[in-house]
Design an enzyme around this catalytic site. Structure first.
Site, PDB file in Angstrom:
ATOM      1  N   SER A  13      44.768   6.419 -35.002  1.00  0.00           N
ATOM      2  CA  SER A  13      43.619   5.703 -34.897  1.00  0.00           C
ATOM      3  C   SER A  13      42.424   6.820 -35.478  1.00  0.00           C
ATOM      4  O   SER A  13      42.945   7.846 -35.785  1.00  0.00           O
ATOM      5  CB  SER A  13      43.034   5.325 -33.614  1.00  0.00           C
ATOM      6  OG  SER A  13      42.994   6.157 -32.896  1.00  0.00           O
ATOM      7  N   LEU A  15      41.099   7.048 -38.513  1.00  0.00           N
ATOM      8  CA  LEU A  15      41.472   7.623 -39.791  1.00  0.00           C
ATOM      9  C   LEU A  15      40.421   7.053 -40.778  1.00  0.00           C
ATOM     10  O   LEU A  15      40.279   7.438 -41.940  1.00  0.00           O
ATOM     11  CB  LEU A  15      42.665   6.848 -40.549  1.00  0.00           C
ATOM     12  CG  LEU A  15      44.127   7.556 -40.027  1.00  0.00           C
ATOM     13  CD1 LEU A  15      45.138   6.676 -40.787  1.00  0.00           C
ATOM     14  CD2 LEU A  15      43.946   8.986 -40.617  1.00  0.00           C
ATOM     15  N   GLY A  16      39.386   6.427 -40.234  1.00  0.00           N
ATOM     16  CA  GLY A  16      38.298   5.810 -41.042  1.00  0.00           C
ATOM     17  C   GLY A  16      38.449   4.611 -41.804  1.00  0.00           C
ATOM     18  O   GLY A  16      38.013   4.702 -43.190  1.00  0.00           O
ATOM     19  N   LYS A  17      39.091   3.765 -41.426  1.00  0.00           N
ATOM     20  CA  LYS A  17      39.433   2.420 -42.092  1.00  0.00           C
ATOM     21  C   LYS A  17      38.247   1.747 -42.379  1.00  0.00           C
ATOM     22  O   LYS A  17      38.221   1.155 -43.581  1.00  0.00           O
ATOM     23  CB  LYS A  17      40.271   1.329 -41.152  1.00  0.00           C
ATOM     24  CG  LYS A  17      41.798   1.595 -41.376  1.00  0.00           C
ATOM     25  CD  LYS A  17      42.329   0.497 -40.912  1.00  0.00           C
ATOM     26  CE  LYS A  17      41.981   0.299 -39.433  1.00  0.00           C
ATOM     27  NZ  LYS A  17      42.468   0.031 -38.327  1.00  0.00           N
ATOM     28  N   GLU A 149      48.746  -5.687 -29.252  1.00  0.00           N
ATOM     29  CA  GLU A 149      47.568  -6.469 -29.585  1.00  0.00           C
ATOM     30  C   GLU A 149      47.457  -6.707 -30.988  1.00  0.00           C
ATOM     31  O   GLU A 149      46.900  -7.601 -31.393  1.00  0.00           O
ATOM     32  CB  GLU A 149      46.187  -5.898 -29.049  1.00  0.00           C
ATOM     33  CG  GLU A 149      46.040  -5.576 -27.808  1.00  0.00           C
ATOM     34  CD  GLU A 149      46.519  -4.159 -27.302  1.00  0.00           C
ATOM     35  OE1 GLU A 149      47.273  -3.566 -27.830  1.00  0.00           O
ATOM     36  OE2 GLU A 149      45.915  -3.848 -26.250  1.00  0.00           O
ATOM     37  N   PRO A 190      55.548  10.447 -41.438  1.00  0.00           N
ATOM     38  CA  PRO A 190      54.773   9.518 -40.623  1.00  0.00           C
ATOM     39  C   PRO A 190      54.381   8.372 -41.403  1.00  0.00           C
ATOM     40  O   PRO A 190      54.442   7.066 -40.970  1.00  0.00           O
ATOM     41  CB  PRO A 190      53.652  10.262 -39.891  1.00  0.00           C
ATOM     42  CG  PRO A 190      53.855  11.651 -40.191  1.00  0.00           C
ATOM     43  CD  PRO A 190      55.096  11.772 -41.143  1.00  0.00           C
ATOM     44  N   GLN A 192      56.050   7.049 -43.930  1.00  0.00           N
ATOM     45  CA  GLN A 192      57.241   6.204 -44.072  1.00  0.00           C
ATOM     46  C   GLN A 192      57.360   5.174 -42.902  1.00  0.00           C
ATOM     47  O   GLN A 192      57.610   4.263 -43.082  1.00  0.00           O
ATOM     48  CB  GLN A 192      58.379   7.140 -44.300  1.00  0.00           C
ATOM     49  CG  GLN A 192      58.322   7.896 -45.713  1.00  0.00           C
ATOM     50  CD  GLN A 192      59.502   8.874 -45.749  1.00  0.00           C
ATOM     51  OE1 GLN A 192      60.569   8.669 -45.358  1.00  0.00           O
ATOM     52  NE2 GLN A 192      59.227  10.019 -46.333  1.00  0.00           N
ATOM     53  N   CYS A 381      13.756   1.646 -28.390  1.00  0.00           N
ATOM     54  CA  CYS A 381      14.251   0.625 -27.486  1.00  0.00           C
ATOM     55  C   CYS A 381      14.030   1.228 -26.090  1.00  0.00           C
ATOM     56  O   CYS A 381      12.935   1.319 -25.537  1.00  0.00           O
ATOM     57  CB  CYS A 381      15.746   0.214 -27.667  1.00  0.00           C
ATOM     58  SG  CYS A 381      15.964  -1.416 -26.880  1.00  0.00           S
ATOM     59  N   ARG A 462      16.747  -6.409 -22.507  1.00  0.00           N
ATOM     60  CA  ARG A 462      16.226  -7.229 -21.342  1.00  0.00           C
ATOM     61  C   ARG A 462      15.030  -7.187 -20.944  1.00  0.00           C
ATOM     62  O   ARG A 462      14.360  -7.759 -20.214  1.00  0.00           O
ATOM     63  CB  ARG A 462      17.235  -7.137 -20.056  1.00  0.00           C
ATOM     64  CG  ARG A 462      18.600  -7.961 -20.371  1.00  0.00           C
ATOM     65  CD  ARG A 462      19.471  -7.634 -19.083  1.00  0.00           C
ATOM     66  NE  ARG A 462      20.781  -7.529 -19.492  1.00  0.00           N
ATOM     67  CZ  ARG A 462      21.458  -8.632 -19.759  1.00  0.00           C
ATOM     68  NH1 ARG A 462      21.120  -9.639 -20.306  1.00  0.00           N
ATOM     69  NH2 ARG A 462      22.663  -8.435 -20.027  1.00  0.00           N
ATOM     70  N   HIS A 507      15.527  -2.048 -32.977  1.00  0.00           N
ATOM     71  CA  HIS A 507      16.302  -0.879 -33.412  1.00  0.00           C
ATOM     72  C   HIS A 507      16.365  -1.060 -34.917  1.00  0.00           C
ATOM     73  O   HIS A 507      16.985  -1.421 -35.757  1.00  0.00           O
ATOM     74  CB  HIS A 507      17.890  -1.378 -32.948  1.00  0.00           C
ATOM     75  CG  HIS A 507      18.094  -1.115 -31.558  1.00  0.00           C
ATOM     76  ND1 HIS A 507      18.608  -0.049 -30.991  1.00  0.00           N
ATOM     77  CD2 HIS A 507      17.919  -2.206 -30.591  1.00  0.00           C
ATOM     78  CE1 HIS A 507      18.575  -0.057 -29.766  1.00  0.00           C
ATOM     79  NE2 HIS A 507      18.251  -1.584 -29.230  1.00  0.00           N
ATOM     80  N   GLU A 509      17.311   1.587 -36.658  1.00  0.00           N
ATOM     81  CA  GLU A 509      18.556   2.160 -37.268  1.00  0.00           C
ATOM     82  C   GLU A 509      19.247   1.043 -38.049  1.00  0.00           C
ATOM     83  O   GLU A 509      20.179   1.404 -38.837  1.00  0.00           O
ATOM     84  CB  GLU A 509      19.129   2.883 -36.554  1.00  0.00           C
ATOM     85  CG  GLU A 509      19.832   2.434 -35.179  1.00  0.00           C
ATOM     86  CD  GLU A 509      19.060   2.061 -33.966  1.00  0.00           C
ATOM     87  OE1 GLU A 509      17.839   2.029 -34.112  1.00  0.00           O
ATOM     88  OE2 GLU A 509      19.511   1.933 -32.858  1.00  0.00           O
TER      89      GLU A 509
END
Ligand code: GLN
Length: 543
Positions: A13, A15-17, A149, A190, A192, A381, A462, A507, A509
């Site tokens: 995980s 990898l910057g998908k 999953e 890996p 392959q 915030c 809130r 927010h 940003e």
């Protein structure tokens, strides 16, 4: 009819998908195409709103108030694809919808199963984005191939090509090609294996994006092409960037990924228009100033918790031609060591949003330091709420002033719960969320930054400034420079007597882009540059 690109990931995980998907979206837009972006997340939470930032990083809020995965931030920053609730689905949402249908009797007589009911639901949410006028829908599948999953999502995208035609779909797989020091070579095994897993479930990737720390040579690419059953031209290298994530789209162009996609999907596209982006990288590489900013939050080491904040600071740095050195400081540490020791030398202080009592006093101390020393301050915030607590305690003289989030029976509840929140018991998706209008006070610093009298910004909270204290605060120098349309909710406070002290309940940003820095961040960084130029810290050290 819209074409579809599916982005999957393998081997590891992170990898910057998300960044790669966003870059592809941006390149297709730069060729004049209309793109929609979507992320499907395999976890069971209905949305990331109830997850700790430790687990999941920041929760990215959209205009429509949906609380989404932080990858959607990359999509919004890199592309013009409008994002809505339909841009992010999780396993939780998919199942919730199918189960609700089952309860309503929509499947009467049938056994409800993963195939076809769950996969149909997934395909339906993908199809939702393929509206008339859209050229390409990019759907990123979260997680890694091989995760339990992920299976229904991968099965659904396999079926998708059967429904709309193989020629209308392109499967892109992001993988890691690690460099083994001991062997002195890049390893393709890996990749392959990970492609092998995909093929087992019937998905043959059309393009492989190979994340690597060293360049692949022709032999490496030939090997990957042969073993993974992919044409050589579709084995694309994506080398680690030491300099900036904004280099990713340009490096994909170097490897002609945009041309490959356009050709493979039979798209009618224009010439690549990347002047804005090249200009941005030029500014990034040639700064004229240097400033350092302290970000005092609950989490210090976990950068993803404040992802959009760091990005927005970078954008402002590029806009103001400043190299910005950002240091995150854990607010609890500040409680132990004091602001003098940890904050001296910084040209600006930013206190971001957050929840929970831990580290609150450290934030209050940091803000007091910035207020008293004239250090530029931007509060966001919870950062604004802490600024109000600080001003209440130390300027207005309200001993024990606090937010009722942290002290139920404070004598001075300067921050208190919104009335509409008082009866809500569910935690998921129930805050004041999404874009709301604020009117700015003429002559205020906020109005000067934005250059217009009304703004729309995104909320996720809130609690609010308690109106009972308004007059007292204003008479002692903290003005309300932004409020909602009917004036009943305080959205921005500032201290006109301070070089630059602005705190906002929303927010900003989330609305900053590399090509269009947010006006408040830009104003804040400019104030930091001016403070640095004035040489106040150096003068103090020398005296
Ligand atoms: N915890 C505060 C509230 O709920 C601030 C929330 C935030 O910073 N996003 O009002």
């Amino acid at each position: 009819m819209a074409k579809h690109i599916f982005v999957t990931g393998g081997v590891v995980s992170s990898l910057g998908k998300g960044l790669t998907s966003a870059s592809i979206g941006m390149l297709l837009e730069a060729r004049g195409l209309r793109v929609r972006m979507q992320k499907l997340d395999p976890y069971i939470n209905v949305d990331p709103g109830t997850m700790s930032p430790y687990q999941h990083g920041e929760v990215y809020v959209l205009d429509d108030g949906s609380e989404t995965d932080l990858d959607l931030g990359h999509y919004e920053r890199f592309t013009n694809s409008p994002l809505t609730r339909d841009s992010n689905y999780t396993t939780g949402q998919i199942y919730l919808s199918v189960i609700n249908k089952e309860r309503r009797g929509e499947f009467l007589g049938k056994t409800v199963q993963v195939i076809p009911h769950i996969t149909n639901e997934i395909k339906a949410v993908i199809r939702k984005l393929a509206e008339p006028g859209v050229d390409v829908v990019i759907t990123e599948i979260g997680g890694t191939v091989g995760d339990i999953e992920s299976q229904p999502f991968l099965e659904a995208i396999r079926q998708f090509a059967l429904d709309v035609g193989k020629e209308n779909c392109l499967y892109m797989h992001l993988t890691l090609v690690p460099y083994l020091k001991a062997a002195g070579e890049l390893k393709t095994k890996p990749t392959q294996h990970s492609v092998g897993l995909l093929r087992q479930i019937g998905v043959q990737p059309d393009v492989l994006i190979c994340r690597t720390e060293r360049s692949l040579d022709r032999e490496d690419r030939e090997k990957i092409a042969l073993f993974c059953n992919v044409p050589l031209e579709a084995v694309i290298e994506e080398k680690d960037k030491d300099f900036s994530i904004y280099e990713v789209p340009l490096s994909l162009v170097e490897h002609q990924l945009d041309q490959l996609i356009v050709r493979r999907l039979g798209l009618t596209a224009g010439e690549l228009e990347l002047d804005d982006w090249r200009d941005l990288l030029h500014r990034l590489r040639n700064p004229e100033h240097e400033v350092s900013i302290a970000v005092v939050g609950k989490y210090a080491e976990h950068r993803d918790a404040y992802k959009s904040i760091y990005e927005a600071i970078d954008h402002a740095g590029m806009a103001r031609r400043a190299q910005v050195r950002v240091q995150s400081i854990q607010s609890e540490l500040l409680e132990e060591e004091g602001p003098e020791r940890l904050l001296s030398g910084f040209d600006g202080l930013l206190v971001p949003g957050g929840f929970g009592e831990r580290g609150i006093e450290g934030k209050v101390d940091a803000i007091r330091f910035a207020r008293e020393r004239g250090i530029p301050f931007l509060g966001i915030c919870l950062g604004m709420q802490c600024a109000v607590i600080e001003f209440g305690r130390h300027v207005v003289g309200l001993d024990g002033a606090h937010s009722t989030e942290f002290s139920k029976d404070t004598p001075h509840p300067v921050i208190c719960m919104l009335d509409e929140q008082k009866s809500i018991t569910d935690k998921g998706g129930t805050m004041r969320l999404g874009a709301q209008e604020a009117r700015l006070a003429t002559g205020s610093r906020a109005a000067a930054c934005y250059g217009r009298p009304a703004i729309w910004e995104r909320h996720r909270h809130r609690y609010e400034f308690n109106n009972v204290y308004r007059a007292q605060f204003e008479s002692l120098g903290m003005t309300i420079s932004g409020a909602n349309a009917d004036g009943s909710l305080v959205e921005i406070v500032e201290i006109p007597g301070h070089p630059w002290f602005v705190a906002v309940q929303f927010h900003p940003e989330f609305k900053s882009k590399p090509t269009a820095a947010h006006p408040l961040f830009s104003g804040f960084i400019q104030a930091a540059i001016e403070r640095k130029k004035a040489g106040l810290w150096t003068a103090a050290a020398g005296s």
